[in-house]
Design an enzyme around this catalytic site. Structure first.
Site, PDB file in Angstrom:
ATOM      1  N   ASP A 204       0.819  -1.216   0.000  1.00  0.00           N
ATOM      2  CA  ASP A 204       0.000   0.000   0.000  1.00  0.00           C
ATOM      3  C   ASP A 204       0.858   1.273   0.000  1.00  0.00           C
ATOM      4  O   ASP A 204       2.094   1.206   0.008  1.00  0.00           O
ATOM      5  CB  ASP A 204      -0.945  -0.062   1.212  1.00  0.00           C
ATOM      6  CG  ASP A 204      -2.305   0.547   0.926  1.00  0.00           C
ATOM      7  OD1 ASP A 204      -2.419   1.356  -0.006  1.00  0.00           O
ATOM      8  OD2 ASP A 204      -3.263   0.218   1.659  1.00  0.00           O
TER       9      ASP A 204
ATOM     10  N   ASP B 163     -10.141   3.227  -3.543  1.00  0.00           N
ATOM     11  CA  ASP B 163     -10.783   2.024  -2.998  1.00  0.00           C
ATOM     12  C   ASP B 163     -12.205   1.862  -3.525  1.00  0.00           C
ATOM     13  O   ASP B 163     -12.978   2.821  -3.571  1.00  0.00           O
ATOM     14  CB  ASP B 163     -10.869   2.105  -1.463  1.00  0.00           C
ATOM     15  CG  ASP B 163      -9.509   1.982  -0.828  1.00  0.00           C
ATOM     16  OD1 ASP B 163      -8.482   1.938  -1.552  1.00  0.00           O
ATOM     17  OD2 ASP B 163      -9.455   1.931   0.420  1.00  0.00           O
TER      18      ASP B 163
HETATM   19  C1  GLA Z   1      -5.971   1.367   1.568  1.00  0.00           C
HETATM   20  C2  GLA Z   1      -6.082   0.336   0.443  1.00  0.00           C
HETATM   21  C3  GLA Z   1      -7.215  -0.630   0.761  1.00  0.00           C
HETATM   22  C4  GLA Z   1      -6.954  -1.320   2.096  1.00  0.00           C
HETATM   23  C5  GLA Z   1      -6.790  -0.273   3.184  1.00  0.00           C
HETATM   24  C6  GLA Z   1      -6.317  -0.887   4.498  1.00  0.00           C
HETATM   25  O1  GLA Z   1      -7.088   2.197   1.621  1.00  0.00           O
HETATM   26  O2  GLA Z   1      -6.277   0.965  -0.797  1.00  0.00           O
HETATM   27  O3  GLA Z   1      -7.347  -1.592  -0.273  1.00  0.00           O
HETATM   28  O4  GLA Z   1      -5.807  -2.104   1.978  1.00  0.00           O
HETATM   29  O5  GLA Z   1      -5.812   0.720   2.829  1.00  0.00           O
HETATM   30  O6  GLA Z   1      -6.121   0.065   5.493  1.00  0.00           O
END
Ligand code: GLA
Length: 388
Positions: free
Chosen positions: A155, A210
């Protein structure tokens, strides 16, 4: 309301990608087709523990999903302890994963599955509840390899404004030097157009923010990912984020559209629902072998949005054996007729094909020039067209 007009890629991209899929991917030779598996985030968020993850692994095998190709069981954020140990190693959260990651990896491997973990190319992960790997890339990659980890989702939070190319490349090299084949799933949210540079570093890269468990978010993500199609190919895939099918925020037909279009665009098929308690409708969607086969086709060409008339869309992509995968998608509020013209989907106007409906199994024989079908609101029809 009409879907935002996403860029339609010119037809020549379809031809281009049909003859020369992008040579992509980590030098690890993984991801020759898009990855399939499960990830904890969309359903469980930070509430994960050993028993839950083992239950998911058991369900993956017992429901028959594992046999269909879903192999990775991936922990997302919050699996590790808040701090590193005295030697600077990442350690599992002792209260939620008391047996540790080596034992969990063994559990997966005994079942014929693979274990993935989550990390961050910054100081701390997005939840801030566990350390990031910035500055610890080699050490963490060695730890993952020693535990028997098969997949890393990496990430982008708390990244100190260091260039993503530097940060992601460091982990890419560290994984390559770790002595174990570890699938590298880069999660940079599409901020710095990773499709244009991640092909040599990673097996997949997120192209969007997301996903949320809504029709709007799902359609928005897939539209945004469309323009990066020419960069996808065996070894490296665009990732419009994990599946929400089965999480309850969309109708069954909307989830069928979600799964169909993810399959057509060669997105990772990473399940995000609680597969240990899924409904028969959810299981039916996730288990459609013909739709999965489109996603896993060895040619590895990402399907594109090739026609859009307000809410009525046609998506298509080449498959091996001179076949074409086709989705007629109605984003509008009422039932409508959608016509896909051969000239838009890479077929010569004189081509005669059999059209196999992948959801009903009906075959429309000897079609020429175009395929016209009625499609319900927020539903799609998905076909494989096979030339006679
Ligand atoms: C980010 C990522 C998500 C998830 C969250 C976890 O937002 O894009 O897919 O992994 O972090 O905290």
């Amino acid at each position: 309301m009409a879907r935002a007009a996403a860029p339609l890629l010119p037809f020549f991209f379809l031809l281009l990608s049909s003859t020369s899929p992008a040579a992509n991917g980590q030098k690890n030779r993984l991801g020759l087709t898009p990855q399939m598996g499960w990830n904890s985030w969309n359903h469980f968020g930070c509430k994960i523990d050993e028993a839950t993850i083992q239950k998911i692994a058991d369900a993956m095998v017992d429901t028959g999903l594992a046999k269909l190709g879903y192999e990775y069981i991936n922990l997302d954020d919050c699996w590790a302890a808040y701090n590193r140990d005295s030697q600077g190693n990442l350690v599992a959260n002792a209260s939620t994963f008391p047996s540790g990651m080596r034992a969990l990896a063994d559990y997966m491997h005994k079942k014929g599955l693979k274990l993935g973990v989550y990390g961050d190319a910054g100081l701390r992960t997005c939840s801030k509840l566990m350390p990031g790997s910035l500055g610890y890339e080699d050490q963490d990659a060695r730890t993952f390899a020693a535990w028997g980890i098969d997949y890393l989702k990496y990430d982008n939070c708390n990244n100190q404004n260091i260039s993503p190319l530097t940060r992601y490349n460091r982990m890419s090299e560290a994984l390559m030097n770790s002595g174990r084949d570890i699938f590298f799933s880069l999660c940079e949210w599409g901020v710095d157009e990773p499709a244009t540079w991640a092909g040599s570093m990673a097996n997949s890269w997120r192209t969007t923010e997301d996903i949320k468990n809504t029709w709007e978010s799902m359609t928005d993500n897939i539209d945004k990912s469309n323009k990066w199609a020419p960069y996808a190919g065996p070894g490296g895939w665009n990732d419009p984020d994990m599946l929400e099918v089965g999480n309850g925020g969309m109708t069954t037909e909307e989830y069928r559209s979600h799964f169909s279009i993810w399959a057509l665009v060669k997105a990772p098929l990473v399940l995000g629902c609680d597969i240990s308690s899924m409904t028969p409708e959810t299981k039916e969607i996730l288990s459609n072998q013909k739709v999965i086969a489109v996603n896993q086709d060895k040619l590895g060409v990402q399907g594109l949005k090739v026609q859009q008339d307000e809410d009525l869309e046609v998506w298509a992509g080449r498959l091996s054996g001179d076949r074409v995968a086709l989705v007629l998608w109605n984003s509008g509020p009422t039932e409508a007729s959608i016509t896909a013209s051969w000239s838009n989907i890479g077929l010569s106007p004189s081509a005669v094909v059999d059209a196999h409906d992948l959801w009903t199994d009906e075959v429309t024989s000897s079609v020429q020039g175009n395929l016209k079908k009625t499609v319900a609101s927020h539903a799609c029809k998905m076909y494989v067209l096979t030339p006679k």
